[in-house]
Scaffold this motif. Structure first.
Motif, mmCIF file in Angstrom:
data_model
loop_
_atom_site.group_PDB
_atom_site.id
_atom_site.type_symbol
_atom_site.label_atom_id
_atom_site.label_comp_id
_atom_site.label_asym_id
_atom_site.label_seq_id
_atom_site.Cartn_x
_atom_site.Cartn_y
_atom_site.Cartn_z
ATOM 1 N N UNK A 1 -3.811 -1.595 8.514
ATOM 2 C CA UNK A 1 -3.547 -3.069 9.032
ATOM 3 C C UNK A 1 -2.292 -3.080 9.859
ATOM 4 N N UNK A 2 -1.818 -3.503 10.138
ATOM 5 C CA UNK A 2 0.174 -3.281 11.332
ATOM 6 C C UNK A 2 0.591 -3.150 9.984
ATOM 7 N N UNK A 3 1.060 -1.952 10.148
ATOM 8 C CA UNK A 3 2.265 -1.111 8.408
ATOM 9 C C UNK A 3 4.097 -2.432 8.647
ATOM 10 N N UNK A 4 4.087 -2.494 7.544
ATOM 11 C CA UNK A 4 5.347 -3.236 7.699
ATOM 12 C C UNK A 4 6.551 -2.295 7.950
ATOM 13 N N UNK B 1 -0.842 0.315 2.409
ATOM 14 C CA UNK B 1 -1.620 0.024 4.384
ATOM 15 C C UNK B 1 -1.726 1.203 4.587
ATOM 16 N N UNK B 2 -2.217 2.081 4.021
ATOM 17 C CA UNK B 2 -2.803 3.190 4.459
ATOM 18 C C UNK B 2 -3.407 3.919 4.308
ATOM 19 N N UNK C 1 1.816 10.004 10.147
ATOM 20 C CA UNK C 1 0.917 9.390 10.971
ATOM 21 C C UNK C 1 1.021 9.665 12.719
ATOM 22 N N UNK C 2 -0.445 9.462 12.839
ATOM 23 C CA UNK C 2 -0.602 10.403 14.150
ATOM 24 C C UNK C 2 -1.549 11.328 13.823
ATOM 25 N N UNK D 1 -6.556 8.441 -4.651
ATOM 26 C CA UNK D 1 -5.796 7.611 -5.273
ATOM 27 C C UNK D 1 -5.849 5.724 -4.149
ATOM 28 N N UNK D 2 -6.116 5.333 -5.345
ATOM 29 C CA UNK D 2 -6.819 3.632 -4.635
ATOM 30 C C UNK D 2 -5.911 2.737 -3.883
ATOM 31 N N UNK D 3 -4.470 3.905 -3.434
ATOM 32 C CA UNK D 3 -3.576 3.088 -2.951
ATOM 33 C C UNK D 3 -3.760 3.702 -1.087
ATOM 34 N N UNK D 4 -4.901 5.365 -1.284
ATOM 35 C CA UNK D 4 -4.671 5.478 0.067
ATOM 36 C C UNK D 4 -6.349 5.442 0.395
ATOM 37 N N UNK D 5 -6.930 5.157 -0.014
ATOM 38 C CA UNK D 5 -8.749 4.706 0.216
ATOM 39 C C UNK D 5 -8.916 3.096 0.340
ATOM 40 N N UNK D 6 -10.250 3.737 0.800
ATOM 41 C CA UNK D 6 -10.644 1.664 0.880
ATOM 42 C C UNK D 6 -9.981 1.264 1.997
ATOM 43 N N UNK D 7 -9.719 -0.325 0.633
ATOM 44 C CA UNK D 7 -8.795 -1.245 1.868
ATOM 45 C C UNK D 7 -7.563 -0.280 2.322
#
Length: 451
Positions: free
Chosen positions: A360-363, A441-442, A343-344, A430-436
């Motif tokens: 969002x605010x990732x846990x 959460x990334x 991240x950054x 991957x849908x896990x890292x795209x869109x919402x």
């Protein structure tokens, strides 16, 4: 030598000399390329006479650091500009060449490349750079290029004006012979520095200047005029060639980096060569030096569909794929080992930019994410409960050009050795890292620079 502030008393600049400089207008800054020799010293005096210093006339001196009197020449240029109240920019360059004969790729060409590189960087929009090339230089250039086997574009010689960086280069003395310039410089009482390399006949141009051209002029006194006419005729022909190429490019449906081969095959060999040369120059490269264009173009256009023909040139290559001829610029090498993406700020990867940002605010922090290129055998799972597919076959189905596939950044998530492929360049993520990106959460952002 001590530069004089003004020409001798009673001297008047002749109209043939001053008119081309005085008529220059619509410029922000007027630059003079000052070597310290006769021609450029005269041109600087002339520019000041026609336009006055007053912040408008500037000079630039490129010190190639090749001659034993390089420091003396630089000092002369500084003193001359101080007397004339002309701001001076001095740039020292390092010239490296493996061939000191002065031929193609020799020290002369290396010095020219370094010099023009500095001048291009110096030019701003609205700037004009004056260079002191004269009729003798033009004759020498045309003859030199003829001996090197140049085509019409080369035999057109040096243009009186052309784009240079963000500004323009103008040669106002091309219509005059050096003997005329020397006569006027002496009449004005000017002084200058002689470059000792100009007498070294190891260099091809000096050999022509001191051995060949005087002999030819003794037989044909009007040689400069004759060669100038040849250059003008070739320039006209080159203009028509470029107009024809532009029309054919449009009619064939040419794109920035792609030319359909179907229409290209229907053209004559001369038209094919002309169109490809025009295309290469439009992209900012020099056309390839090809001994047998007919064979090279035949290989590019008619090789079997299972072949990947390629014509390599300086800084680029021409490649065929899926009914198109592509101009492919050389790219900087990619990292040889995986690169971590955290991240950054965005991470550069060749012509790509990759960034990992929270939605969002990732846990917690994301799992280890790495960027790498194809090694062979990769498989991709487009859906969590779906079957995996061969990456190689998938890229083939998408018709991704073969030369682009090895440069695609492959993004893996998870521990090294057991990571999962989550992105393939900007082709899939991957849908896990795209869109919402609710699952991770990334969000992964992959962008590609345009050529």
């Amino acid at each position: 030598m001590t530069p004089g502030a003004e020409p001798g008393s009673g001297f008047r600049w002749p109209e043939a000399l001053s008119a081309p400089v005085r008529e220059l207008s619509d410029f922000s800054r007027l630059w003079v390329a000052l070597s310290g020799g006769l021609d450029s010293t005269l041109l600087l005096h002339l520019a000041v006479h026609c336009h006055g210093p007053a912040g408008t006339v500037n000079a630039v001196h490129i010190n190639h650091q090749l001659q034993p009197n390089a420091s003396e020449t630089e000092a002369f240029c500084r003193a001359l500009c101080a007397v004339l109240e002309v701001p001076l920019v001095v740039e020292r360059v390092s010239v490296v060449s493996g061939d000191d004969r002065g031929g193609s790729g020799g020290i002369e060409e290396a010095a020219r490349t370094a010099r023009y590189g500095v001048l291009e960087e110096l030019m701003r929009p609205g700037d004009i750079l004056l260079m002191a090339h004269h009729g003798d230089d033009q004759a020498e250039t045309v003859l030199f290029r003829m001996l090197r086997g140049s085509g019409v574009a080369g035999l057109a010689g040096m243009p009186a004006s052309r784009a240079l960086g963000a500004g323009r280069l103008v040669r106002p003395l091309l219509h005059l012979e050096r003997s005329e310039l020397e006569h006027w410089a002496q009449a004005a009482g000017l002084s200058w520095i002689n470059d000792p390399s100009n007498t070294n006949e190891r260099f091809d141009r000096n050999f022509l200047r001191h051995r060949v051209l005087p002999l030819v002029r003794s037989r044909w006194p009007g040689l400069n005029r004759r060669l100038c006419h040849t250059a003008d005729a070739c320039a006209e022909s080159e203009t028509l060639n470029r107009k024809l190429a532009a029309l054919q490019w449009k009619s064939l449906g040419g794109e920035w980096d792609r030319l359909p081969t179907t229409g290209l095959k229907a053209l004559s060999l001369a038209e094919q060569k002309n169109l490809i040369r025009w295309w290469v120059r439009e992209r900012g490269f020099q056309p390839p030096s090809v001994a047998d264009w007919q064979q090279s173009l035949h290989d590019l256009l008619f090789a079997g569909e299972d072949r990947e023909p390629e014509l390599r040139a300086e800084g680029f290559s021409l490649r065929r794929f899926q009914g198109g001829l592509y101009l492919v610029p050389e790219k900087a090498p990619l990292p040889e080992t995986p690169v971590a993406l955290e991240p950054g700020p965005a991470r550069r990867w060749g012509e790509w930019s990759l960034k990992l940002e929270p939605v969002s605010t990732p846990e917690s922090l994301p799992p280890p994410i790495r960027i790498f290129t194809r090694q062979g055998g990769e498989r991709v799972r487009f859906h969590p409960d779906g079957r995996s597919r061969s990456l190689k076959k998938w890229l083939q189905e998408l018709r991704v050009p073969p030369w682009e596939r090895p440069r695609l950044p492959l993004v893996f998530a998870g521990s090294e050795g057991v990571g999962e492929l989550i992105a393939i360049g900007d082709l899939w993520c991957s849908e896990q890292y795209s869109g919402g990106a609710h699952a991770a959460a990334w969000r992964l952002v992959v962008e590609r620079e345009c050529d």
